[in-house]
Write an enzyme that holds these catalytic residues in place. Structure first.
Site, mmCIF file in Angstrom:
data_model
loop_
_atom_site.group_PDB
_atom_site.id
_atom_site.type_symbol
_atom_site.label_atom_id
_atom_site.label_comp_id
_atom_site.label_asym_id
_atom_site.label_seq_id
_atom_site.Cartn_x
_atom_site.Cartn_y
_atom_site.Cartn_z
ATOM 1 N N LYS A 201 -6.259 0.262 -60.402
ATOM 2 C CA LYS A 201 -7.072 0.983 -59.305
ATOM 3 C C LYS A 201 -8.137 2.145 -59.767
ATOM 4 O O LYS A 201 -9.493 1.974 -59.538
ATOM 5 C CB LYS A 201 -6.370 1.789 -58.292
ATOM 6 C CG LYS A 201 -5.409 0.862 -57.311
ATOM 7 C CD LYS A 201 -4.735 1.559 -56.483
ATOM 8 C CE LYS A 201 -3.438 2.348 -57.051
ATOM 9 N NZ LYS A 201 -2.452 1.580 -57.899
ATOM 10 N N GLU A 418 28.745 -8.916 -68.323
ATOM 11 C CA GLU A 418 27.645 -9.719 -68.594
ATOM 12 C C GLU A 418 27.985 -11.042 -68.090
ATOM 13 O O GLU A 418 27.036 -11.754 -67.314
ATOM 14 C CB GLU A 418 26.845 -9.377 -69.514
ATOM 15 C CG GLU A 418 26.352 -8.060 -69.837
ATOM 16 C CD GLU A 418 25.486 -7.261 -68.823
ATOM 17 O OE1 GLU A 418 24.921 -7.959 -68.096
ATOM 18 O OE2 GLU A 418 25.871 -6.009 -68.537
HETATM 19 P P1 ADP Z 1 -3.608 2.249 -61.354
HETATM 20 O O1 ADP Z 1 -4.690 3.182 -61.354
HETATM 21 O O2 ADP Z 1 -3.740 1.196 -60.405
HETATM 22 O O3 ADP Z 1 -2.278 2.682 -61.255
HETATM 23 P P2 ADP Z 1 -4.855 1.768 -63.763
HETATM 24 O O4 ADP Z 1 -6.107 1.548 -63.707
HETATM 25 O O5 ADP Z 1 -4.638 3.259 -64.312
HETATM 26 O O6 ADP Z 1 -3.885 1.419 -62.705
HETATM 27 O O7 ADP Z 1 -4.133 0.691 -64.832
HETATM 28 C C1 ADP Z 1 -4.006 1.275 -66.097
HETATM 29 C C2 ADP Z 1 -4.075 0.029 -67.221
HETATM 30 O O8 ADP Z 1 -3.565 -1.137 -66.917
HETATM 31 C C3 ADP Z 1 -5.757 -0.063 -67.223
HETATM 32 O O9 ADP Z 1 -6.396 0.930 -68.284
HETATM 33 C C4 ADP Z 1 -5.866 -1.316 -67.998
HETATM 34 O O10 ADP Z 1 -5.807 -1.457 -69.405
HETATM 35 C C5 ADP Z 1 -4.527 -2.260 -67.447
HETATM 36 N N1 ADP Z 1 -5.013 -2.841 -66.265
HETATM 37 C C6 ADP Z 1 -4.476 -2.621 -64.837
HETATM 38 N N2 ADP Z 1 -4.745 -3.716 -64.002
HETATM 39 C C7 ADP Z 1 -5.825 -4.528 -64.844
HETATM 40 C C8 ADP Z 1 -6.635 -5.372 -64.349
HETATM 41 N N3 ADP Z 1 -6.853 -6.034 -63.171
HETATM 42 N N4 ADP Z 1 -7.391 -6.170 -65.389
HETATM 43 C C9 ADP Z 1 -7.177 -5.567 -66.456
HETATM 44 N N5 ADP Z 1 -6.566 -4.612 -67.208
HETATM 45 C C10 ADP Z 1 -5.743 -3.929 -66.115
HETATM 46 ZN ZN ZN Z 2 26.126 -5.169 -64.058
#
Ligand code: ADP
Ligand code: ZN
Ligand code: MG
Length: 635
Positions: A201, A418
């Site tokens: 996001k 396990e």
């Molecule tokens: P959110 O805000 O939804 O919690 P972030 O945008 O902070 O997620 O995502 C964290 C990191 O994960 C990003 O900086 C990127 O490196 C990776 N990431 C998350 N979603 C994607 C995506 N759709 N495509 C590429 N990288 C992603």
């Molecule tokens: Zn267990």
């Protein structure tokens, strides 16, 4: 750092300065008596004074008596002082005056000046807001990134094409608000991005700014909450003011649920800081005429707790859902992140994508990073598929904790525990396949049984859930069958907790019990502390609550009995697997297959590799360098 830290620092400085001032006024170290000049002269004449130290300006006299005690007195410019002292054989130390009064003033003030300097330095640091290249403005805590600081584009966001399509229009608008308006486009004001954590996001919001080449203000909802009373609202006003000056631009409010919760929901009564902040935000958004060219984007993973006022027309009336990626999406996200690492030929992104259902974009980014770290640790030039496998295990099960010392007894118990999970998991219908079992402690667990769904799954049927209940109980039941009821351990607490929650959800949420039928008996739980659930949980009568407990109990009892039967019928396999675990510590899918056919398994695929993931049977660590043969497991 936040306001609180800043204020603490301020008070610290004040306190230190005050202490120093007082120390200067009080007459030096303890044991010194202040006396009148008359008394002092008396002492001198009585021959009790051994020496005196006279301050540079001659006004202060420190005297040491022959018995070692000290006196201090002022000198009322007595002309005869020197004669009196010398006549009585007192040693006189007259300190040389320093160059000027300013000099001595400076020296005595030096520590204070230093402190003030340090303080100013910290204030500056804090004002810059920490982030590199980010600059803070006014009193607002929002960070501004100018258009050329944002390097993220849509190409960096993968696996959420629908979301990207939806926001493409925003880019259009931001690029040229005037043109957009002339063509009759309805100007969006607020966009709410909704989705689980780590789905991109924040990334997508920045990509919009990056594509449109407009400045990007970002602030997190929790930043507002941290502020002192009365500040939050004015910060919001500040932020919108400044943003308007930079239009067209984007204001991004991350984790808006921190401010945007239902008003009046908090336990501490209604009129809190959060509420004022939220109100101010609503006022500001209503104040947009539409032509400003400011778009407010907010992100949350808890849309259900947001105040409905936020979602009304003219506010965050547009929602963009950013969900967990499907297998195709995962492949694309992997490819985006793999651009930065040197890959061996055996790496197939699609295979990794298939093995990582439920992973978010952030998890996948982390996976690539961990794989690269594993490769680096081995001094490998390229990242191979095995590195990705290890990285996935680490993310799913937590890091291995080989150094944790477990007693033989604990190891045996864990092995049976396990094995119990794994065997039941393999025998109940429609259960995710068990593909790895280990008794190497990982994360907080003593051992781990890993299941991997075969594909993406968005819902579960009753059979699947009942099967999961059984496999969860498998560990506890195995312990009980092998070691007896009074030897079972606390190791199953997490299993029991999960089983209980699942059974309760079956009854109260998913409508999966015959007795109570498809009726929702529970509000979405979680956040009981802040959310509105506090007031509304009591929507079932005591009688119904008792019935729910009964039915839940029944489901769990049946699952427990079924699990016990399964394990009793498959005792041979339970022993075989526990034995294999004690020998190899980690067993893979092929070995599990063998055990389930009643055969004694061979060593795991990578057994015997030096530095591989499976150590020798414990206690029999061969000398370093000696080849580890495919020794037949010991009973
Ligand atoms: P959110 O805000 O939804 O919690 P972030 O945008 O902070 O997620 O995502 C964290 C990191 O994960 C990003 O900086 C990127 O490196 C990776 N990431 C998350 N979603 C994607 C995506 N759709 N495509 C590429 N990288 C992603
Ligand atoms: Zn267990
Ligand atoms: Mg985020």
């Amino acid at each position: 750092m936040n306001d609180l830290a800043r204020n603490l620092l301020l008070w610290l400085v004040v306190a230190i300065v005050l202490t120093m001032v007082f120390q200067n006024f009080s007459g030096g170290p303890g044991g010194t008596r202040e006396v009148s000049y008359n008394d002092f002269i008396e002492e001198v004449k009585a021959g009790r004074i051994q020496k005196v130290d006279i301050a540079p300006n001659g006004l202060r006299i420190n005297a040491t008596r022959k018995d070692g005690s000290t006196l201090v007195t002022g000198n009322p410019r007595d002309d005869r002082l020197n004669d009196t002292l010398l006549d009585n054989g007192v040693v006189v130390n007259q300190a040389l005056p320093s160059d000027s009064i300013w000099g001595s003033l400076f020296i005595s003030l030096l520590p204070v000046l230093l402190l003030v300097g340090v303080w100013i330095y910290f204030m500056r640091q804090m004002q810059q807001g920490g982030g590199r290249g980010a600059m803070s403005f006014g009193r607002s805590k929002a960070k501004l990134m100018s258009e050329d600081q944002i390097k993220v584009t849509f190409a960096d966001v993968a696996g959420c094409d629908e979301a990207k399509e939806e926001v493409a229009e925003l880019v259009e608008f931001l690029r040229d608000p005037g043109k957009f308006q002339k063509l009759g486009g309805k100007i969006p004001r607020g966009v709410l991005m909704v989705g689980p954590p780590g789905t991109g996001k924040t990334l997508l919001a920045r990509a919009i700014a990056g594509e449109a080449k407009v400045p990007f203000f970002s602030i997190s909802g929790s930043d507002f909450v941290e502020m002192f009373v009365g500040v939050g609202a004015s910060r919001v006003r500040d932020m919108f003011e400044t943003a308007k000056k930079h239009a067209p631009c984007i204001i991004f409010i991350d984790e808006i649920d921190a401010v945007g919760r239902h008003r009046g929901a908090g336990l501490g009564g209604g009129h809190d800081e959060r509420e004022q902040t939220l109100n101010q935000m609503l006022v500001e958004m209503d104040g947009f005429e539409g032509g400003e060219g400011v778009i407010v984007i907010a992100a949350t993973n808890r849309p259900d707790v947001l105040d409905p006022a936020l979602l009304r027309p003219g506010r965050f009336d547009r929602q963009v859902v950013v969900g967990l990626p499907d297998v195709k999406g995962r492949e694309q996200i992997l490819k985006v992140h793999m651009r930065k690492v040197p890959l061996a030929d055996d790496v197939v992104p699609m295979t990794i994508a298939r093995g990582t259902p439920g992973f978010s974009g952030a998890d996948l980014a982390n996976l690539v990073n961990e794989a690269a770290l594993f490769a680096a640790r081995e001094n490998a030039k390229l990242v191979r598929m095995e590195h990705f496998d290890k990285a996935r295990d680490k993310i799913l099960m937590g890091a291995e904790r080989r150094s944790m010392a477990m007693s033989e007894e604990e190891k045996r118990l864990t092995a049976y525990h396990e094995a119990g999970h794994a065997i039941v998991g393999r025998l109940v219908p429609e259960h995710d396949p068990v593909y790895k079992v280990t008794i190497i402690p990982r994360g907080r667990a003593l051992g781990v049984t890993m299941y991997l769904p075969e594909g993406d799954r968005y819902s579960h049927n009753r059979t699947q859930i009942e099967s999961m209940l059984c496999s969860l109980y498998g560990g506890r039941v195995a312990e009980e069958l092998i070691f007896g009821a009074d030897k079972v351990t606390t190791g199953a607490s997490n299993d029991i907790e999960r089983a209980t929650k699942m059974a309760r959800n079956m009854v109260t949420k998913w409508g999966l019990s015959d007795e109570l039928g498809p009726i929702a008996y529970a509000e979405d739980e979680g956040e009981v502390f802040l959310g509105r659930t506090v007031a509304q949980t009591k929507n079932v009568s005591d009688e119904t609550a008792r019935r729910i407990d009964e039915v839940v109990r029944g489901i769990l009892d049946r699952a427990y009995a079924r699990t016990t039967q399964i394990l009793k019928d498959n005792m041979d396999k339970l022993h075989l697997m526990a034995e294999a675990l004690l020998t190899y510590e980690t067993i893979d899918a092929q070995q599990i297959d063998a055990i389930m056919e009643g055969r004694r398994p061979g060593p795991p695929a990578d057994w015997g590799k030096t530095g591989g993931s499976s150590p020798a049977p414990d206690g029999e660590e061969p000398p370093a360098g000696a080849p580890i043969g495919p020794a037949a497991p010991q009973a």
